[in-house]
Design a protein around this motif. Structure first.
Motif, short mmCIF file in Angstrom:
data_model
loop_
_atom_site.label_atom_id
_atom_site.label_comp_id
_atom_site.label_asym_id
_atom_site.label_seq_id
_atom_site.Cartn_x
_atom_site.Cartn_y
_atom_site.Cartn_z
N MET A 145 -165.20 -113.70 -87.74
CA MET A 145 -166.00 -114.82 -88.26
C MET A 145 -165.29 -116.15 -88.01
O MET A 145 -165.93 -117.14 -87.66
CB MET A 145 -166.27 -114.64 -89.76
CG MET A 145 -167.32 -113.57 -90.00
SD MET A 145 -167.79 -113.47 -91.73
CE MET A 145 -166.73 -112.18 -92.30
N GLU A 146 -163.97 -116.15 -88.20
CA GLU A 146 -163.24 -117.40 -87.93
C GLU A 146 -163.37 -117.77 -86.46
O GLU A 146 -163.52 -118.95 -86.11
CB GLU A 146 -161.77 -117.24 -88.34
CG GLU A 146 -161.61 -117.22 -89.86
CD GLU A 146 -160.36 -116.49 -90.34
OE1 GLU A 146 -159.58 -115.98 -89.50
OE2 GLU A 146 -160.16 -116.41 -91.57
N GLY A 147 -163.36 -116.76 -85.58
CA GLY A 147 -163.52 -117.02 -84.15
C GLY A 147 -164.90 -117.62 -83.86
O GLY A 147 -165.02 -118.57 -83.07
N LEU A 148 -165.93 -117.08 -84.51
CA LEU A 148 -167.29 -117.63 -84.31
C LEU A 148 -167.34 -119.08 -84.79
O LEU A 148 -167.91 -119.95 -84.13
CB LEU A 148 -168.32 -116.79 -85.08
CG LEU A 148 -168.69 -115.43 -84.48
CD1 LEU A 148 -169.51 -114.61 -85.48
CD2 LEU A 148 -169.47 -115.60 -83.18
N MET A 149 -166.74 -119.33 -85.94
CA MET A 149 -166.79 -120.70 -86.49
C MET A 149 -166.00 -121.67 -85.61
O MET A 149 -166.43 -122.79 -85.36
CB MET A 149 -166.29 -120.72 -87.94
CG MET A 149 -167.26 -119.98 -88.88
SD MET A 149 -166.92 -120.23 -90.62
CE MET A 149 -165.63 -119.04 -90.93
N LYS A 150 -164.84 -121.21 -85.12
CA LYS A 150 -164.06 -122.08 -84.22
C LYS A 150 -164.86 -122.40 -82.97
O LYS A 150 -164.78 -123.51 -82.43
CB LYS A 150 -162.76 -121.35 -83.79
CG LYS A 150 -161.66 -121.46 -84.81
CD LYS A 150 -160.49 -120.58 -84.45
CE LYS A 150 -159.53 -121.27 -83.51
NZ LYS A 150 -158.23 -120.57 -83.50
N THR A 151 -165.63 -121.43 -82.52
CA THR A 151 -166.45 -121.63 -81.32
C THR A 151 -167.47 -122.75 -81.55
O THR A 151 -167.66 -123.63 -80.71
CB THR A 151 -167.18 -120.31 -80.96
OG1 THR A 151 -166.18 -119.31 -80.79
CG2 THR A 151 -168.00 -120.45 -79.71
N VAL A 152 -168.11 -122.72 -82.71
CA VAL A 152 -169.11 -123.75 -83.01
C VAL A 152 -168.42 -125.12 -83.15
O VAL A 152 -168.88 -126.12 -82.60
CB VAL A 152 -169.87 -123.41 -84.32
CG1 VAL A 152 -170.87 -124.50 -84.66
CG2 VAL A 152 -170.57 -122.06 -84.19
N VAL A 153 -167.30 -125.13 -83.86
CA VAL A 153 -166.59 -126.40 -84.09
C VAL A 153 -166.10 -126.99 -82.76
O VAL A 153 -166.14 -128.20 -82.55
CB VAL A 153 -165.40 -126.16 -85.07
CG1 VAL A 153 -164.45 -127.35 -85.10
CG2 VAL A 153 -165.94 -125.85 -86.47
N LYS A 154 -165.73 -126.14 -81.83
CA LYS A 154 -165.25 -126.63 -80.54
C LYS A 154 -166.40 -127.08 -79.63
O LYS A 154 -166.35 -128.14 -79.02
CB LYS A 154 -164.45 -125.52 -79.84
CG LYS A 154 -164.03 -125.90 -78.42
CD LYS A 154 -163.13 -124.84 -77.80
CE LYS A 154 -162.82 -125.24 -76.34
NZ LYS A 154 -162.00 -124.25 -75.68
N PHE A 155 -167.45 -126.25 -79.54
CA PHE A 155 -168.44 -126.50 -78.49
C PHE A 155 -169.64 -127.36 -78.89
O PHE A 155 -170.27 -127.96 -78.01
CB PHE A 155 -168.93 -125.18 -77.88
CG PHE A 155 -167.89 -124.52 -77.01
CD1 PHE A 155 -167.58 -125.07 -75.76
CD2 PHE A 155 -167.19 -123.40 -77.44
CE1 PHE A 155 -166.62 -124.49 -74.95
CE2 PHE A 155 -166.21 -122.82 -76.63
CZ PHE A 155 -165.92 -123.36 -75.39
N ALA A 156 -169.94 -127.45 -80.18
CA ALA A 156 -171.10 -128.28 -80.55
C ALA A 156 -170.88 -129.75 -80.15
O ALA A 156 -171.77 -130.35 -79.54
CB ALA A 156 -171.40 -128.14 -82.04
#
Ligand code: NZQ
Ligand code: ZN
Length: 390
Positions: free
Chosen positions: A219-230
């Motif tokens: 889940m942390e990986g998914l959230m980091k992905t959103v925080v990075k790519f949005a």
């Protein structure tokens, strides 16, 4: 740790160009001969996608009827119109081309077309969904995860109810995920969609049940992905890597994978569904406004360690910070992401919502009882959170 069942029946075609050759008609043909094509207010005509898909179907000799004009926050009237069309035209597969609203509407049509009574009976849960036509999706907006989940959210504008229907028969059979189809999504919808993806993970992450640690790290990986790519997608709408990462994160945020055996009870979504039912606002925007205020409200000594993990592992905060200090800073970082980086409005007041309906909405959000979530939320708790958002 609880035991659980996980099944993911959606076949996914992911990547640029996946719809431009044979797979769409091939997959449709395996599910039936008559298609109902469902789409929204015209974005797919503007982008040329409508032309592409209909040409592919015509070339393959696939007959189809159409339901257009599905609204964001899709309405019961569209579901009824679609179900009537399916019955009249003997449709045997529903093809949704659009964002979450179009897909949700297609799913509800797929169920309502197989039922003799009123569609709302099924959506409201008065009657059980037993069967549904197969649904195929071509996704154009990374947000809800509807392309890979069992949920359809429909609004009854007469009663101001926005209800989520959950049933495994609604899970799409095939989904086409081409990130380039999301290049034309506006900045606002990109930001709202990203807030929605983040919220889907937060709703599961902030849970007091002990479960597989592996899922917390996922889940942390998914959230980091959103925080990075949005922010990258906002800056450069045709950045393939950013659009692709958001798209796949959106699907995996809500397809059941991260749930494990945790008891599922969401907090911000029931509160947001009242906001969009009463004021027809974008779902992700409502979540963005609610989330940091909800976080502040539920933060205490018992919940702080989870916020600490979130701050350190998602935002890369200093792990030597005292737990409560880190927890508070993690909320500030969430606000910074949603409001400064994504540029979404911070308050209900800013989007023209005042205190008029908050009490009624709070009552409805918890069904006049208590949502037994991360921190249990009754009417007064929810009302306080709404007021904090003004
Ligand atoms: O209607 P069109 O013309 O297609 O325009 C749409 C719409 O105006 C536009 N859009 C979509 N793809 C585009 C595009 N514009 C340009 N280029 C593209 N490629 O974007 C606008 C919003 O679309 P919508 O489908 O409403 O957005 P979203 O995907 O965020 O869906 C929101 C709905 O899904 C529900 C929400 O409550 C809301 O009703 N949810 C569904 C869930 C599920 N099925 O699991 C879970 C979520 O928590 C959520 O509740
Ligand atoms: Zn959502």
């Amino acid at each position: 740790m609880n035991s659980f069942v996980f099944q993911m029946p959606t076949k996914v075609y992911f990547g640029e160009g996946q719809i431009t050759h044979l797979p769409v008609p091939d997959e449709l043909k395996q599910l039936g001969t008559k298609v109902l094509l469902v789409y929204g207010g015209g974005s797919i005509k503007k982008s040329g996608l409508y032309q592409k898909i209909t040409t592919l179907m015509e070339q393959a000799g696939i007959e189809f009827a159409e339901l257009s004009g599905v609204d964001p926050n899709p309405r019961l009237a569209s579901v009824e119109a679609g179900a009537t069309l399916c019955k009249k035209e003997n449709v045997d597969v529903v093809l949704a081309v659009g964002g979450g609203s179009v897909i949700d509407c297609a799913k509800a049509i797929a169920a309502a077309s197989q039922y003799d009574g009123k569609a709302w009976d099924l959506i409201s849960g008065k009657e059980q969904v037993i069967k549904a036509l197969p649904v195929v999706t071509v996704l154009t907006l990374a947000a809800t995860g509807s392309e890979m989940d069992n949920c359809s959210v429909i609004t009854n504008t007469e009663t101001k109810e926005k209800v989520g229907l959950l049933n495994s028969v609604l899970v799409p059979k095939v989904s086409f995920l081409d990130p380039t189809l999301t290049y034309s999504v506006s900045k606002f919808q990109t930001a709202s969609g990203s807030a929605d993806i983040l919220s889907h993970v937060l709703e599961v992450y902030f849970n007091m049940n002990r479960d597989l640690e592996m899922l917390d790290r996922e889940m942390e990986g998914l959230m980091k992905t959103v925080v990075k790519f949005a922010p990258i997608a906002l800056e450069k709408p045709d950045d393939y890597e950013a659009r692709a990462n958001l798209m796949w994160a959106a699907s995996w945020a809500i397809n059941g994978f991260i749930n494990g055996g945790k008891v599922q009870m969401w907090s911000c979504h029931p509160m947001e569904h009242e906001l969009s039912a009463f004021y027809d606002i974008a779902h992700g925007l409502g979540l963005a406004i609610l989330t940091p205020r909800w976080m502040e409200y539920v933060l205490d000594e018992t919940t702080a360690p989870k916020f600490y993990d979130y701050g350190v592992n998602v935002f890369g905060m200093d792990p030597t910070l005292p737990v409560m200090e880190a927890a508070k800073q993690s909320i500030e970082r969430t606000e910074e992401f949603l409001f400064d980086k994504l540029g979404l409005p911070r308050t209900l007041t800013e989007i023209g919502i005042d205190g008029t309906n908050l009490e009624r909405m709070a009552e409805k959000a918890c069904g006049n009882g208590v949502i037994p979530a991360f921190r249990p939320l009754g009417k007064e708790d929810i009302l306080t959170i709404y007021k904090m958002c003004l």
